[in-house]
Design a protein around this motif. Sequence first.
Motif, PDB file in Angstrom:
ATOM      1  N   ASN A 109      -4.359  -5.726 -12.875  1.00 17.79           N
ATOM      2  CA  ASN A 109      -2.972  -6.201 -12.818  1.00 17.79           C
ATOM      3  C   ASN A 109      -2.701  -7.016 -11.571  1.00 17.79           C
ATOM      4  N   GLU A 110      -3.586  -6.827 -10.580  1.00 23.86           N
ATOM      5  CA  GLU A 110      -3.376  -7.523  -9.305  1.00 23.86           C
ATOM      6  C   GLU A 110      -3.454  -9.037  -9.466  1.00 23.86           C
ATOM      7  N   VAL A 111      -4.165  -9.493 -10.510  1.00 23.05           N
ATOM      8  CA  VAL A 111      -4.294 -10.935 -10.722  1.00 23.05           C
ATOM      9  C   VAL A 111      -2.927 -11.526 -11.057  1.00 23.05           C
ATOM     10  N   LEU A 112      -2.218 -10.875 -11.958  1.00 29.60           N
ATOM     11  CA  LEU A 112      -0.897 -11.364 -12.361  1.00 29.60           C
ATOM     12  C   LEU A 112       0.082 -11.302 -11.190  1.00 29.60           C
ATOM     13  N   THR A 113       0.047 -10.196 -10.469  1.00 28.00           N
ATOM     14  CA  THR A 113       0.930 -10.030  -9.304  1.00 28.00           C
ATOM     15  C   THR A 113       0.690 -11.151  -8.298  1.00 28.00           C
ATOM     16  N   ALA A 114      -0.596 -11.422  -8.045  1.00 27.20           N
ATOM     17  CA  ALA A 114      -0.943 -12.454  -7.074  1.00 27.20           C
ATOM     18  C   ALA A 114      -0.488 -13.828  -7.554  1.00 27.20           C
ATOM     19  N   SER A 115      -0.662 -14.103  -8.864  1.00 27.47           N
ATOM     20  CA  SER A 115      -0.243 -15.399  -9.406  1.00 27.47           C
ATOM     21  C   SER A 115       1.262 -15.581  -9.239  1.00 27.47           C
ATOM     22  N   ASN A 116       2.010 -14.556  -9.557  1.00 31.07           N
ATOM     23  CA  ASN A 116       3.465 -14.636  -9.438  1.00 31.07           C
ATOM     24  C   ASN A 116       3.896 -14.853  -8.000  1.00 31.07           C
ATOM     25  N   ALA A 117       3.128 -14.281  -7.076  1.00 27.09           N
ATOM     26  CA  ALA A 117       3.478 -14.400  -5.660  1.00 27.09           C
ATOM     27  C   ALA A 117       2.975 -15.710  -5.056  1.00 27.09           C
ATOM     28  N   GLY A 118       2.158 -16.457  -5.815  1.00 28.22           N
ATOM     29  CA  GLY A 118       1.615 -17.703  -5.278  1.00 28.22           C
ATOM     30  C   GLY A 118       0.566 -17.474  -4.204  1.00 28.22           C
ATOM     31  N   THR A 119      -0.112 -16.336  -4.271  1.00 24.94           N
ATOM     32  CA  THR A 119      -1.178 -16.029  -3.314  1.00 24.94           C
ATOM     33  C   THR A 119      -2.482 -15.866  -4.091  1.00 24.94           C
ATOM     34  N   PRO A 120      -3.469 -16.710  -3.855  1.00 22.94           N
ATOM     35  CA  PRO A 120      -4.739 -16.520  -4.567  1.00 22.94           C
ATOM     36  C   PRO A 120      -5.231 -15.081  -4.393  1.00 22.94           C
ATOM     37  N   VAL A 121      -5.666 -14.475  -5.476  1.00 26.89           N
ATOM     38  CA  VAL A 121      -5.929 -13.038  -5.485  1.00 26.89           C
ATOM     39  C   VAL A 121      -7.032 -12.649  -4.505  1.00 26.89           C
ATOM     40  N   ILE A 122      -7.879 -13.587  -4.136  1.00 27.37           N
ATOM     41  CA  ILE A 122      -8.957 -13.274  -3.188  1.00 27.37           C
ATOM     42  C   ILE A 122      -8.385 -12.872  -1.819  1.00 27.37           C
ATOM     43  N   LEU A 123      -7.138 -13.305  -1.550  1.00 22.05           N
ATOM     44  CA  LEU A 123      -6.529 -12.998  -0.254  1.00 22.05           C
ATOM     45  C   LEU A 123      -5.914 -11.599  -0.222  1.00 22.05           C
ATOM     46  N   ASN A 124      -5.834 -10.944  -1.373  1.00 23.09           N
ATOM     47  CA  ASN A 124      -5.355  -9.571  -1.419  1.00 23.09           C
ATOM     48  C   ASN A 124      -6.519  -8.633  -1.134  1.00 23.09           C
ATOM     49  N   GLU A 125      -6.693  -8.328   0.140  1.00 26.46           N
ATOM     50  CA  GLU A 125      -7.897  -7.636   0.594  1.00 26.46           C
ATOM     51  C   GLU A 125      -8.085  -6.256  -0.023  1.00 26.46           C
ATOM     52  N   GLU A 126      -6.979  -5.654  -0.464  1.00 26.69           N
ATOM     53  CA  GLU A 126      -7.109  -4.301  -1.005  1.00 26.69           C
ATOM     54  C   GLU A 126      -7.694  -4.280  -2.420  1.00 26.69           C
ATOM     55  N   SER A 127      -7.725  -5.434  -3.038  1.00 29.88           N
ATOM     56  CA  SER A 127      -8.068  -5.484  -4.455  1.00 29.88           C
ATOM     57  C   SER A 127      -9.581  -5.591  -4.675  1.00 29.88           C
ATOM     58  N   VAL A 128     -10.075  -4.889  -5.699  1.00 35.90           N
ATOM     59  CA  VAL A 128     -11.484  -5.054  -6.052  1.00 35.90           C
ATOM     60  C   VAL A 128     -11.732  -6.471  -6.570  1.00 35.90           C
ATOM     61  N   VAL A 129     -10.681  -7.087  -7.132  1.00 34.67           N
ATOM     62  CA  VAL A 129     -10.806  -8.465  -7.616  1.00 34.67           C
ATOM     63  C   VAL A 129     -11.169  -9.384  -6.455  1.00 34.67           C
ATOM     64  N   SER A 130     -10.519  -9.156  -5.313  1.00 33.34           N
ATOM     65  CA  SER A 130     -10.812  -9.950  -4.128  1.00 33.34           C
ATOM     66  C   SER A 130     -12.271  -9.782  -3.715  1.00 33.34           C
ATOM     67  N   LEU A 131     -12.738  -8.517  -3.709  1.00 34.63           N
ATOM     68  CA  LEU A 131     -14.128  -8.263  -3.312  1.00 34.63           C
ATOM     69  C   LEU A 131     -15.093  -8.936  -4.292  1.00 34.63           C
ATOM     70  N   ALA A 132     -14.747  -8.892  -5.569  1.00 37.91           N
ATOM     71  CA  ALA A 132     -15.623  -9.500  -6.577  1.00 37.91           C
ATOM     72  C   ALA A 132     -15.683 -11.017  -6.397  1.00 37.91           C
ATOM     73  N   TYR A 133     -14.529 -11.631  -6.093  1.00 36.86           N
ATOM     74  CA  TYR A 133     -14.527 -13.080  -5.840  1.00 36.86           C
ATOM     75  C   TYR A 133     -15.280 -13.416  -4.556  1.00 36.86           C
ATOM     76  N   GLN A 134     -15.143 -12.565  -3.537  1.00 39.10           N
ATOM     77  CA  GLN A 134     -15.876 -12.818  -2.285  1.00 39.10           C
ATOM     78  C   GLN A 134     -17.382 -12.775  -2.533  1.00 39.10           C
ATOM     79  N   ASP A 135     -17.805 -11.819  -3.367  1.00 42.10           N
ATOM     80  CA  ASP A 135     -19.233 -11.754  -3.743  1.00 42.10           C
ATOM     81  C   ASP A 135     -19.665 -13.041  -4.446  1.00 42.10           C
ATOM     82  N   ALA A 136     -18.815 -13.512  -5.356  1.00 44.83           N
ATOM     83  CA  ALA A 136     -19.155 -14.725  -6.110  1.00 44.83           C
ATOM     84  C   ALA A 136     -19.291 -15.917  -5.161  1.00 44.83           C
ATOM     85  N   VAL A 137     -18.392 -16.003  -4.187  1.00 42.92           N
ATOM     86  CA  VAL A 137     -18.463 -17.090  -3.204  1.00 42.92           C
ATOM     87  C   VAL A 137     -19.779 -16.999  -2.429  1.00 42.92           C
TER      88      VAL A 137
END
Lengths: 270, 241
Positions: free
Chosen positions: A215-243
Amino acid sequence: MTEIIVVTSGKGGVGKTTTAASIGCGLARRGKRVAVIDFDIGLRNLDLIMGCERRVVYDFVNVIHGECTLKQALIRDKRLESLYVLAASQTRDKDALTPEGVQRILEELAADGFDFILCDSPAGIEKGAHLAMYFADRAIVVVNPEVSSVRDSDRILGLLASKTRRAENGNGGVREHLLLTRYSPRRVATGEMMSVGDVKEILGLEVVGVIPESNEVLTASNAGTPVILNEESVVSLAYQDAVARLLGDTVPLRFIEEPKKGFLARLFGG
Amino acid sequence: MSRAAEASELAALEIRFGPLDLAQVRVRTVDPGALVDELTGRVATAPRFFERVAVGLDLSLLEREPDPLEVRAVADAVRRAGMLPVGLVSGPAFIEALARALDLPVLAPFRLPARPPPVLQPVPALAAQDGDSVALVHHQPVRSGQRLYARHRDLVVTAGVGAGAEVMADGCVHVYGALRGRAMAGTHGATTARIFCQEFHAELVSVAGVFRVFESLPQELCGHPVQAWLEGEDLRLARIG
């Protein structure tokens, strides 16, 4: 050396723009100079996800038509100073893009010393998608673990292998990376969703990242903050790994298995 | 050139090796009386067939080793019945010694000298003279929406064929990967063309226009190496190996 990376999928709604924004941020955080270009003329979204929609004065089409300079149209990110956004035009359609215009802008960005140019492709296989991929050196193919998305990605991979400058010039072709998004290990375990292995096998490609459904992806989109910048999220960690993998690091895949309940949680039925 | 002159240029004889049919008389006793009775009875049924026919004596069923005199008596009995014993059929170890004592040849099954194993020659580079006759080889995955056609030849794909992709050839289609899309062999009517794939998940296969659509995949074929061919009007599919 500037690398042009297209973020594409064929199918809509799989997470191309989310991915382009997060990968752009991730590369910028690793010290790279990055420009993210929205190729979805007429349906611009990238500026919303990046949180810069109110700062768009000039757009991609204005630059192509020579109505402004590239520098005027590039929007510098407020959080990361080596990250720039080139927004799409909301009032025009895809015919406003020309191969010569796109090429000129990409060359100008390369001359300006950008390390990476991320092209956020529109859905479909029409002109916008074609131009987004045509000049690419690498491609991130975003795919959801379900049959229609996999089928469309296969189609896009076929186009990458034939309808790009690298394919036409015969100099090695476009380097292809697979990025799975909206991955739910729980649903994979129950057989409702295709597994990483299934998708890899069908498309015959290694994955550069697996982004869990959240759900953090939708929250981040609505807030205009790329989800990778939400450090608490596993989504962020997964994107950091991809980078990291895009930059050549070897990082094991994580978040692809259902988290095991801890001993105490099991004991107390938590 | 006259015939005589021609003949004089040929060697005085030729030695030829090759199998010749030879009847064998397999004896269970060395009692000449019993043998003659039995043989004359048999020969009477088809006298012309047995007349002066060359036979080998097979002594392998005898319970004990016969001596040369006994064998000579057996041979005489056979001769009296109208057949011509020409040697001893090879078998037990004592045959060799008996054959020497009786000055008879040992008849062994004729064997061709062992042939050297066939050496796999690399396919001659036909491409230089006739590009069409060599298969069209494709090393990349054939993706959804792509079509590949090999005109006047076979098509070899060393990767997978995605769902919604089409591979076609006037000859055979070989897919050394998963076949998830459509495969058409013999597109110009070659009924002997076949389709081979490493992993069968095809949507459609067709040979010389006879096609089959797979709405659901047969359990016994799905995921296995499979070939498809035409038998008359029928399109057949079967697992390979």
